[in-house]
Motif scaffolding. Sequence first.
Motif, PDB file in Angstrom:
ATOM      1  N   CYS A  57       0.817  -1.220   0.000  1.00  0.00           N
ATOM      2  CA  CYS A  57       0.000   0.000   0.000  1.00  0.00           C
ATOM      3  C   CYS A  57       0.848   1.266   0.000  1.00  0.00           C
ATOM      4  O   CYS A  57       0.387   2.326   0.432  1.00  0.00           O
ATOM      5  N   GLY A  58       2.090   1.159  -0.459  1.00  0.00           N
ATOM      6  CA  GLY A  58       2.962   2.331  -0.460  1.00  0.00           C
ATOM      7  C   GLY A  58       3.430   2.728   0.921  1.00  0.00           C
ATOM      8  O   GLY A  58       3.807   3.882   1.155  1.00  0.00           O
ATOM      9  N   ILE A  59       3.413   1.772   1.859  1.00  0.00           N
ATOM     10  CA  ILE A  59       3.812   2.030   3.246  1.00  0.00           C
ATOM     11  C   ILE A  59       5.018   1.163   3.566  1.00  0.00           C
ATOM     12  O   ILE A  59       5.031  -0.030   3.260  1.00  0.00           O
ATOM     13  N   ASP A  60       6.042   1.749   4.180  1.00  0.00           N
ATOM     14  CA  ASP A  60       7.249   0.987   4.519  1.00  0.00           C
ATOM     15  C   ASP A  60       7.232   0.440   5.944  1.00  0.00           C
ATOM     16  O   ASP A  60       7.854  -0.586   6.220  1.00  0.00           O
ATOM     17  N   ALA A  61       6.551   1.130   6.859  1.00  0.00           N
ATOM     18  CA  ALA A  61       6.532   0.677   8.249  1.00  0.00           C
ATOM     19  C   ALA A  61       5.260   1.138   8.932  1.00  0.00           C
ATOM     20  O   ALA A  61       4.724   2.209   8.618  1.00  0.00           O
ATOM     21  N   ILE A  62       4.785   0.318   9.869  1.00  0.00           N
ATOM     22  CA  ILE A  62       3.609   0.648  10.676  1.00  0.00           C
ATOM     23  C   ILE A  62       3.905   0.303  12.126  1.00  0.00           C
ATOM     24  O   ILE A  62       4.341  -0.809  12.430  1.00  0.00           O
ATOM     25  N   ALA A  63       3.661   1.266  13.004  1.00  0.00           N
ATOM     26  CA  ALA A  63       3.775   1.013  14.446  1.00  0.00           C
ATOM     27  C   ALA A  63       2.450   1.368  15.101  1.00  0.00           C
ATOM     28  O   ALA A  63       1.880   2.427  14.823  1.00  0.00           O
ATOM     29  N   ILE A  64       1.972   0.482  15.954  1.00  0.00           N
ATOM     30  CA  ILE A  64       0.718   0.683  16.678  1.00  0.00           C
ATOM     31  C   ILE A  64       1.059   0.827  18.149  1.00  0.00           C
ATOM     32  O   ILE A  64       1.559  -0.113  18.773  1.00  0.00           O
ATOM     33  N   LEU A  65       0.819   1.997  18.707  1.00  0.00           N
ATOM     34  CA  LEU A  65       1.136   2.267  20.109  1.00  0.00           C
ATOM     35  C   LEU A  65      -0.153   2.444  20.898  1.00  0.00           C
ATOM     36  O   LEU A  65      -0.982   3.292  20.560  1.00  0.00           O
ATOM     37  N   VAL A  66      -0.319   1.656  21.941  1.00  0.00           N
ATOM     38  CA  VAL A  66      -1.505   1.739  22.797  1.00  0.00           C
ATOM     39  C   VAL A  66      -1.054   1.773  24.254  1.00  0.00           C
ATOM     40  O   VAL A  66      -0.279   0.922  24.685  1.00  0.00           O
ATOM     41  N   ASN A  67      -1.530   2.757  24.982  1.00  0.00           N
ATOM     42  CA  ASN A  67      -1.136   2.925  26.390  1.00  0.00           C
ATOM     43  C   ASN A  67       0.382   2.903  26.552  1.00  0.00           C
ATOM     44  O   ASN A  67       0.915   2.361  27.527  1.00  0.00           O
ATOM     45  N   GLY A  68       1.092   3.455  25.571  1.00  0.00           N
ATOM     46  CA  GLY A  68       2.539   3.554  25.651  1.00  0.00           C
ATOM     47  C   GLY A  68       3.291   2.311  25.244  1.00  0.00           C
ATOM     48  O   GLY A  68       4.518   2.278  25.346  1.00  0.00           O
ATOM     49  N   LEU A  69       2.593   1.262  24.776  1.00  0.00           N
ATOM     50  CA  LEU A  69       3.245   0.010  24.384  1.00  0.00           C
ATOM     51  C   LEU A  69       3.176  -0.193  22.880  1.00  0.00           C
ATOM     52  O   LEU A  69       2.186   0.178  22.235  1.00  0.00           O
ATOM     53  N   LEU A  70       4.219  -0.794  22.322  1.00  0.00           N
ATOM     54  CA  LEU A  70       4.222  -1.172  20.919  1.00  0.00           C
ATOM     55  C   LEU A  70       3.471  -2.499  20.794  1.00  0.00           C
ATOM     56  O   LEU A  70       3.902  -3.520  21.319  1.00  0.00           O
ATOM     57  N   ILE A  71       2.352  -2.466  20.107  1.00  0.00           N
ATOM     58  CA  ILE A  71       1.451  -3.621  20.037  1.00  0.00           C
ATOM     59  C   ILE A  71       1.761  -4.459  18.801  1.00  0.00           C
ATOM     60  O   ILE A  71       1.820  -3.941  17.682  1.00  0.00           O
ATOM     61  N   THR A  72       1.936  -5.767  19.005  1.00  0.00           N
ATOM     62  CA  THR A  72       2.202  -6.675  17.883  1.00  0.00           C
ATOM     63  C   THR A  72       1.195  -7.822  17.819  1.00  0.00           C
ATOM     64  O   THR A  72       1.305  -8.689  16.953  1.00  0.00           O
ATOM     65  N   SER A  73       0.204  -7.834  18.733  1.00  0.00           N
ATOM     66  CA  SER A  73      -0.804  -8.888  18.693  1.00  0.00           C
ATOM     67  C   SER A  73      -2.096  -8.393  19.331  1.00  0.00           C
ATOM     68  O   SER A  73      -2.091  -7.480  20.164  1.00  0.00           O
ATOM     69  N   LYS A  74      -3.213  -9.019  18.954  1.00  0.00           N
ATOM     70  CA  LYS A  74      -4.512  -8.670  19.523  1.00  0.00           C
ATOM     71  C   LYS A  74      -4.560  -9.012  21.009  1.00  0.00           C
ATOM     72  O   LYS A  74      -5.243  -8.336  21.792  1.00  0.00           O
ATOM     73  N   GLU A  75      -3.855 -10.068  21.388  1.00  0.00           N
ATOM     74  CA  GLU A  75      -3.882 -10.510  22.779  1.00  0.00           C
ATOM     75  C   GLU A  75      -3.337  -9.450  23.728  1.00  0.00           C
ATOM     76  O   GLU A  75      -3.774  -9.352  24.882  1.00  0.00           O
ATOM     77  N   GLU A  76      -2.383  -8.662  23.253  1.00  0.00           N
ATOM     78  CA  GLU A  76      -1.850  -7.592  24.101  1.00  0.00           C
ATOM     79  C   GLU A  76      -2.923  -6.557  24.417  1.00  0.00           C
ATOM     80  O   GLU A  76      -2.925  -5.960  25.500  1.00  0.00           O
ATOM     81  N   ILE A  77      -3.839  -6.332  23.489  1.00  0.00           N
ATOM     82  CA  ILE A  77      -4.954  -5.419  23.734  1.00  0.00           C
ATOM     83  C   ILE A  77      -5.842  -5.962  24.847  1.00  0.00           C
ATOM     84  O   ILE A  77      -6.255  -5.226  25.759  1.00  0.00           O
ATOM     85  N   ASP A  78      -6.131  -7.261  24.789  1.00  0.00           N
ATOM     86  CA  ASP A  78      -6.937  -7.885  25.849  1.00  0.00           C
ATOM     87  C   ASP A  78      -6.272  -7.729  27.213  1.00  0.00           C
ATOM     88  O   ASP A  78      -6.939  -7.445  28.217  1.00  0.00           O
ATOM     89  N   ASP A  79      -4.960  -7.921  27.243  1.00  0.00           N
ATOM     90  CA  ASP A  79      -4.233  -7.820  28.513  1.00  0.00           C
ATOM     91  C   ASP A  79      -4.266  -6.396  29.060  1.00  0.00           C
ATOM     92  O   ASP A  79      -4.419  -6.184  30.263  1.00  0.00           O
ATOM     93  N   LEU A  80      -4.124  -5.415  28.169  1.00  0.00           N
ATOM     94  CA  LEU A  80      -4.174  -4.019  28.603  1.00  0.00           C
ATOM     95  C   LEU A  80      -5.553  -3.680  29.160  1.00  0.00           C
ATOM     96  O   LEU A  80      -5.668  -2.961  30.159  1.00  0.00           O
ATOM     97  N   LEU A  81      -6.584  -4.198  28.526  1.00  0.00           N
ATOM     98  CA  LEU A  81      -7.936  -3.946  29.014  1.00  0.00           C
ATOM     99  C   LEU A  81      -8.161  -4.602  30.371  1.00  0.00           C
ATOM    100  O   LEU A  81      -8.817  -4.033  31.248  1.00  0.00           O
TER     101      LEU A  81
END
Length: 564
Positions: A57-81
């Motif tokens: 999609c013309g993108i070289d890198a994507i970083a998803i930061l949630v509550n100050g953490l670099l997220i690499t899986s859906k499970e990390e979202i569950d843990d944060l919640l």
Amino acid sequence: MDRIVQSYMDSFLKSQDIVEKNQSKKFEMFASYCAIEQMYSENFNPIDVVIGDGDDCGIDAIAILVNGLLITSKEEIDDLLEINKKLSEINFIFVQAKTSSNFDYGDMGTFGTGVKDFFSDSPQMRRNEAIIEKSKIVEYIFSKATYIKKKPVCYLYYITTGKWVNDQNCVGRMELVKSDLLDLNIFSNVVYIPVGADLLQKYYRNTIDVIETEIEFSNKILLPEIPGVTQSYLGYIDSESYLKLITGENGEIRKSVFYDNVRDFQGDNPVNHEMSESLRTDSQKFVLLNNGVTVICKELSNIGNKFTLTDYQIVNGCQTSHVIFNNKNDIINGLQLPIKLIETEDDETVNRIIKATNRQTEVSDEQLIALNEFHRKLEAFYGTFTGANRLYYERRSKQYNYGTDIEKVRIVSISTQIKAVASMFYDKPHLASRYYGRLLKSIDGIFNDGHQPLPYYTCAFTLYRLEFLFRNKSIPAQYRKFKYFILMLIKYDLADDKIPEMNANKMNKFCEKILAMASDNSKLTDEVNKLTQLIDKHVTDITSAESTKTATLVENLKTEFVIK
């Protein structure tokens, strides 16, 4: 590419132990790391964010930061919640890096179109596996809308080796991209940042230089001599000076100065909401109503009332700092903030200050784990290894981050240590993708004072060597998602007898056997190739990461061995 950028890129590649011949790929990794590091200063693997490899999609890198953490899986979202009950701060970072020496407004628009398509409910562009995985995480975050307290912020970094001159066509295209993304009605703000050679050089220097900030501090008293403390002051500071301490290069809050503050920002909870109201409506009384902040720095110098803080951490005051930053445009009548400013390099003093200042609010055990004595001993144990076997245990965040003499890939964070030991010696590789605090709670006795330190080093070193093979394409990249399972399988494959207990002397002999194999490229490659055949046998879709999250795969793989 100018010589300075080339030199910085070479230094980066060396620090990450990356061997790559393609100049464009090298620049993508370098530029993406520099951009993302401005907002996320913990050590991270570029492989986890760089996705440019066809159908991107013309993108070289994507970083998803949630509550100050670099997220690499859906499970990390569950843990944060589960831990925080909310998703208080969400940032999406997209990077496009070009080795060209100019800013092309057409490419800048194409980049924006790719980002918009990434968030589309009906995407039109073809997507590679990495894009699909990132998209699934984003979809999962938005599915938790009731827990999102503030719409995410979207950052776009367009990076070249040229000079940014505010070209009207480029500025216009950036504004169109921002408008298109805001029209999606899912962002509170969209920030498009053009990065030329000069700014890129500054970004890289930020990743290796200590933070240094000068503030005005006139309302203070020098505290009496205190053991373990070089000097310390008590007083109050105006909001303008304080914002200098917590504001980064692009005007964002400087997350890296809060890593020794054991609690991340808790969002707009009742206490912080009341603080915001007080700040906006009665700022002159704020100095009386707020407990203030505590700042610890490695070096503190002053000329008159101008103080220079070098390598500093705000160990108490994360909530106050974020509230001030979020309301900085509404502050009137010169807000004043109580502050303690301490210069010390004594670890025990730092630990006591962190514990004392943070015990005033409820914090979890995993948030204070770095202060345990076992980690101090483990850090010293890591230091007994030299040469190719040298790793650095990062007991305190970013303690090895500054300077270019240490390869960043040799730094082992507490989070990485927990995931490695949980996978190799506690048979929990399926939980390694989760937030480390959740994983920590699932293991009884980890980091016990009676444990031998060698198994902790052994699993971290073996993981480091596995990452080296993946990074340099010695083993197929599709198996990288199974790296924690490979750690577990190595243990069972090399065991001749019953697996020793973590506190047993026999464990050291067993670990030496693992280390001898892991240190040899040829032997480790053969071992991994052997073990991936077992993974192929038990995994239907090797391209999917879903199987890596199930205990079923753990048990199925263990059946291949006589469990000892």
